[in-house]
Design a protein around this motif. Structure first.
Motif, PDB file in Angstrom:
ATOM      1  N   VAL A 148     -96.776 -26.263 -11.392  1.00  0.00           N
ATOM      2  CA  VAL A 148     -95.761 -26.609 -12.385  1.00  0.00           C
ATOM      3  C   VAL A 148     -94.410 -26.697 -11.693  1.00  0.00           C
ATOM      4  N   ARG A 149     -93.612 -27.665 -12.104  1.00  0.00           N
ATOM      5  CA  ARG A 149     -92.233 -27.766 -11.626  1.00  0.00           C
ATOM      6  C   ARG A 149     -91.299 -27.649 -12.824  1.00  0.00           C
ATOM      7  N   ALA A 150     -90.304 -26.788 -12.673  1.00  0.00           N
ATOM      8  CA  ALA A 150     -89.380 -26.564 -13.781  1.00  0.00           C
ATOM      9  C   ALA A 150     -87.981 -26.313 -13.237  1.00  0.00           C
ATOM     10  N   VAL A 151     -86.997 -26.632 -14.046  1.00  0.00           N
ATOM     11  CA  VAL A 151     -85.599 -26.469 -13.658  1.00  0.00           C
ATOM     12  C   VAL A 151     -85.091 -25.111 -14.125  1.00  0.00           C
ATOM     13  N   ALA A 152     -84.546 -24.351 -13.182  1.00  0.00           N
ATOM     14  CA  ALA A 152     -83.911 -23.070 -13.507  1.00  0.00           C
ATOM     15  C   ALA A 152     -82.412 -23.322 -13.615  1.00  0.00           C
ATOM     16  N   ARG A 153     -81.925 -23.377 -14.837  1.00  0.00           N
ATOM     17  CA  ARG A 153     -80.524 -23.707 -15.072  1.00  0.00           C
ATOM     18  C   ARG A 153     -79.601 -22.622 -14.521  1.00  0.00           C
ATOM     19  N   SER A 154     -78.586 -23.056 -13.808  1.00  0.00           N
ATOM     20  CA  SER A 154     -77.530 -22.186 -13.264  1.00  0.00           C
ATOM     21  C   SER A 154     -78.041 -21.161 -12.260  1.00  0.00           C
ATOM     22  N   ALA A 155     -79.293 -21.295 -11.801  1.00  0.00           N
ATOM     23  CA  ALA A 155     -79.849 -20.303 -10.878  1.00  0.00           C
ATOM     24  C   ALA A 155     -79.219 -20.381  -9.495  1.00  0.00           C
ATOM     25  N   LYS A 156     -78.713 -21.556  -9.130  1.00  0.00           N
ATOM     26  CA  LYS A 156     -78.061 -21.697  -7.827  1.00  0.00           C
ATOM     27  C   LYS A 156     -76.674 -21.070  -7.843  1.00  0.00           C
ATOM     28  N   LYS A 157     -75.999 -21.187  -8.951  1.00  0.00           N
ATOM     29  CA  LYS A 157     -74.630 -20.693  -9.056  1.00  0.00           C
ATOM     30  C   LYS A 157     -74.587 -19.181  -9.248  1.00  0.00           C
ATOM     31  N   SER A 158     -75.571 -18.645  -9.975  1.00  0.00           N
ATOM     32  CA  SER A 158     -75.577 -17.211 -10.263  1.00  0.00           C
ATOM     33  C   SER A 158     -77.001 -16.672 -10.196  1.00  0.00           C
ATOM     34  N   ARG A 159     -77.175 -15.518  -9.530  1.00  0.00           N
ATOM     35  CA  ARG A 159     -78.491 -14.889  -9.420  1.00  0.00           C
ATOM     36  C   ARG A 159     -78.752 -13.904 -10.554  1.00  0.00           C
TER      37      ARG A 159
ATOM     38  N   ASP B 174     -78.168 -25.896 -10.439  1.00  0.00           N
ATOM     39  CA  ASP B 174     -79.553 -25.609 -10.803  1.00  0.00           C
ATOM     40  C   ASP B 174     -80.470 -25.522  -9.583  1.00  0.00           C
ATOM     41  N   LEU B 175     -81.657 -24.967  -9.820  1.00  0.00           N
ATOM     42  CA  LEU B 175     -82.718 -24.950  -8.822  1.00  0.00           C
ATOM     43  C   LEU B 175     -83.972 -25.572  -9.424  1.00  0.00           C
ATOM     44  N   LEU B 176     -84.675 -26.357  -8.617  1.00  0.00           N
ATOM     45  CA  LEU B 176     -85.980 -26.866  -9.008  1.00  0.00           C
ATOM     46  C   LEU B 176     -87.025 -25.913  -8.447  1.00  0.00           C
ATOM     47  N   VAL B 177     -87.816 -25.318  -9.324  1.00  0.00           N
ATOM     48  CA  VAL B 177     -88.775 -24.288  -8.943  1.00  0.00           C
ATOM     49  C   VAL B 177     -90.192 -24.843  -9.053  1.00  0.00           C
ATOM     50  N   SER B 178     -90.983 -24.645  -8.000  1.00  0.00           N
ATOM     51  CA  SER B 178     -92.412 -24.976  -8.044  1.00  0.00           C
ATOM     52  C   SER B 178     -93.188 -23.679  -8.113  1.00  0.00           C
TER      53      SER B 178
ATOM     54  N   THR C 106     -91.283 -30.721 -22.288  1.00  0.00           N
ATOM     55  CA  THR C 106     -90.890 -31.749 -23.248  1.00  0.00           C
ATOM     56  C   THR C 106     -91.696 -33.007 -22.982  1.00  0.00           C
ATOM     57  N   GLU C 107     -92.276 -33.569 -24.010  1.00  0.00           N
ATOM     58  CA  GLU C 107     -93.111 -34.761 -23.860  1.00  0.00           C
ATOM     59  C   GLU C 107     -92.321 -35.893 -23.214  1.00  0.00           C
ATOM     60  N   GLY C 108     -92.947 -36.527 -22.224  1.00  0.00           N
ATOM     61  CA  GLY C 108     -92.316 -37.649 -21.550  1.00  0.00           C
ATOM     62  C   GLY C 108     -91.475 -37.260 -20.353  1.00  0.00           C
ATOM     63  N   ARG C 109     -91.341 -35.957 -20.087  1.00  0.00           N
ATOM     64  CA  ARG C 109     -90.553 -35.504 -18.941  1.00  0.00           C
ATOM     65  C   ARG C 109     -91.455 -34.806 -17.932  1.00  0.00           C
ATOM     66  N   ASP C 110     -91.212 -35.093 -16.650  1.00  0.00           N
ATOM     67  CA  ASP C 110     -92.022 -34.488 -15.592  1.00  0.00           C
ATOM     68  C   ASP C 110     -91.658 -33.029 -15.349  1.00  0.00           C
ATOM     69  N   LEU C 111     -90.402 -32.687 -15.564  1.00  0.00           N
ATOM     70  CA  LEU C 111     -89.926 -31.345 -15.255  1.00  0.00           C
ATOM     71  C   LEU C 111     -89.778 -30.512 -16.521  1.00  0.00           C
ATOM     72  N   GLY C 112     -90.237 -29.263 -16.425  1.00  0.00           N
ATOM     73  CA  GLY C 112     -90.020 -28.342 -17.522  1.00  0.00           C
ATOM     74  C   GLY C 112     -88.688 -27.630 -17.366  1.00  0.00           C
ATOM     75  N   ARG C 113     -88.398 -26.744 -18.307  1.00  0.00           N
ATOM     76  CA  ARG C 113     -87.196 -25.906 -18.230  1.00  0.00           C
ATOM     77  C   ARG C 113     -87.640 -24.453 -18.130  1.00  0.00           C
TER      78      ARG C 113
ATOM     79  N   GLU D 192    -100.730 -30.858 -10.034  1.00  0.00           N
ATOM     80  CA  GLU D 192     -99.792 -30.613 -11.127  1.00  0.00           C
ATOM     81  C   GLU D 192    -100.487 -30.743 -12.478  1.00  0.00           C
ATOM     82  N   GLN D 193    -100.240 -29.744 -13.312  1.00  0.00           N
ATOM     83  CA  GLN D 193    -100.723 -29.723 -14.694  1.00  0.00           C
ATOM     84  C   GLN D 193    -102.249 -29.785 -14.804  1.00  0.00           C
ATOM     85  N   GLU D 194    -102.954 -29.366 -13.738  1.00  0.00           N
ATOM     86  CA  GLU D 194    -104.418 -29.316 -13.788  1.00  0.00           C
ATOM     87  C   GLU D 194    -104.879 -27.887 -13.553  1.00  0.00           C
ATOM     88  N   PRO D 195    -105.472 -27.251 -14.550  1.00  0.00           N
ATOM     89  CA  PRO D 195    -105.910 -25.856 -14.392  1.00  0.00           C
ATOM     90  C   PRO D 195    -106.919 -25.711 -13.259  1.00  0.00           C
TER      91      PRO D 195
END
Length: 256
Positions: free
Chosen positions: A33-44, A20-24, A64-71, A107-110
Motif C-alpha cells: 500500500v502507498r499512502a500520503v502522510a500529511r505534514s510528516a516531513k515538516k513535523s515528527r 508530506d511523505l509518501l509511505v510504502s 478514495t476511489e479513482g486515486r492511487d494513493l491513500g491518506r 499493490e492492493q493484492e492480499p
C-alpha cells in the motif's frame, strides 16, 4: 471513501512536496500500500518513530476511489527493530529485506503467506539467526511463493533424487531456470547446452535448501556457511523477475 486498519511493515518513505511523505508499507490483506502522510516531513510529532523502515505498526488509512494513493491517518508502533539494526550486518539485511518486499509484493493484492514469511524472517534475524541464513531463507521462500523456484525434490526428467545418488560426483545437480527444472547430473549432461540459464548446485547446497525450507526461519541456521550455487540460483532467479540486480546486495556483502 474506504477506511482501513491493518498490521503492516513500513517499507520506506520519500518526500512528497514540501511537507508530506509518501509511505510504502506491506500488509497481509491489502498487499503493498502507498499512502500520503500529511505534514510528516515538516513535523515528527504526528507519526514519531512509527515511519522508520521496517517498523511493525498498526496502520490506519483512507482510500478514495479513482486515486492511487491513500491518506495515512495514523500509525501505532507494534514492534521496533531499531536496536537490532544498530549492528551493521543486520542493518544491511533489513534494508535488503525491505527492497525484496517492495519488489515482489503486489499493490492492493492480499498475500498473507508472504506477510507471514516476512514477519518470521525479521523476527528470526533480530533474534540471532545468522544474516546469511536469514537472507537465503527469505530468497528461497520468496521465489517459491512467486512460482519462480523449480521443484527441488527430484530430477524433473528421470525422477531420481540427486541427493540420494552414490559414487563420484553424487548429489551434484543443475537447476535450469529457463525450463523451470531440476536436473540430476546425468540428465543435465544428456540435455547438453539446452537452456541458457543453468546453475550448478553442490550436493550440500541442495540438501541444505531442502532441510532449511522444511522448517521455520528460526531453525534455518543450516543455510549459513558456504553452499556452492545457492546464492547464484536465488539471484539469477530473482533477476528474471526484477530485470535488474537488487541495489542493496552490495551493501549486504560489505556488512557480512
Amino acid at each position: 471513501m474506504l477506511r482501513r486498519c491493518e498490521e503492516a511493515y513500513v517499507l520506506g518513505t520519500r518526500p512528497l512536496g514540501e511537507a508530506d511523505l509518501l509511505v510504502s508499507f506491506l500488509t497481509s490483506e491489502a498487499g503493498k500500500v502507498r499512502a500520503v502522510a500529511r505534514s510528516a516531513k515538516k513535523s515528527r510529532r504526528r507519526f514519531g518513530a512509527a515511519l522508520e523502515p521496517l517498523t511493525r505498526v498498526r496502520a490506519s488509512w483512507t482510500e478514495t476511489e479513482g486515486r492511487d494513493l491513500g491518506r495515512l491517518d495514523s500509525c501505532d508502533i507494534l514492534t521496533s527493530y531499531v536496536e537490532a539494526q544498530r549492528e551493521l550486518p543486520l542493518f544491511y539485511f533489513f534494508a535488503y529485506a525491505s527492497e525484496v518486499a517492495d519488489l515482489f509484493a503486489r499493490e492492493q493484492e492480499p498475500d498473507p503467506r508472504f506477510f507471514r514469511l516476512f514477519a518470521a524472517v525479521l523476527d528470526a534475524a533480530a533474534g540471532g539467526l545468522p544474516v546469511t541464513a536469514a537472507r537465503r531463507y527469505l530468497d528461497l521462500w520468496t521465489l517459491r511463493l512467486q512460482g519462480l523456484l523449480p521443484d527441488l525434490s527430484s530430477c524433473s526428467s528421470c525422477g531420481v533424487d540427486p541427493a540420494a545418488e552414490r559414487g563420484a560426483g553424487a548429489g551434484e545437480c543443475v537447476v535450469d531456470l529457463s525450463e523451470g527444472a531440476l536436473l540430476c547430473r546425468e540428465c543435465a549432461g544428456l540435455a547438453g547446452a539446452a537452456g541458457v540459464e543453468r546453475v550448478r548446485l553442490a550436493p550440500g547446497a541442495l540438501r541444505a535448501a531442502r532441510f532449511g525450507m522444511r522448517r521455520g526461519p528460526a531453525e534455518a541456521a543450516v543455510l549459513s556457511g558456504p553452499l556452492e550455487g545457492l546464492d547464484s540460483l536465488s539471484r539469477r532467479a530473482m533477476l528474471r523477475f526484477t530485470e535488474r540486480p537488487l541495489r542493496t546486495l552490495r551493501f549486504l556483502a560489505e556488512g557480512a
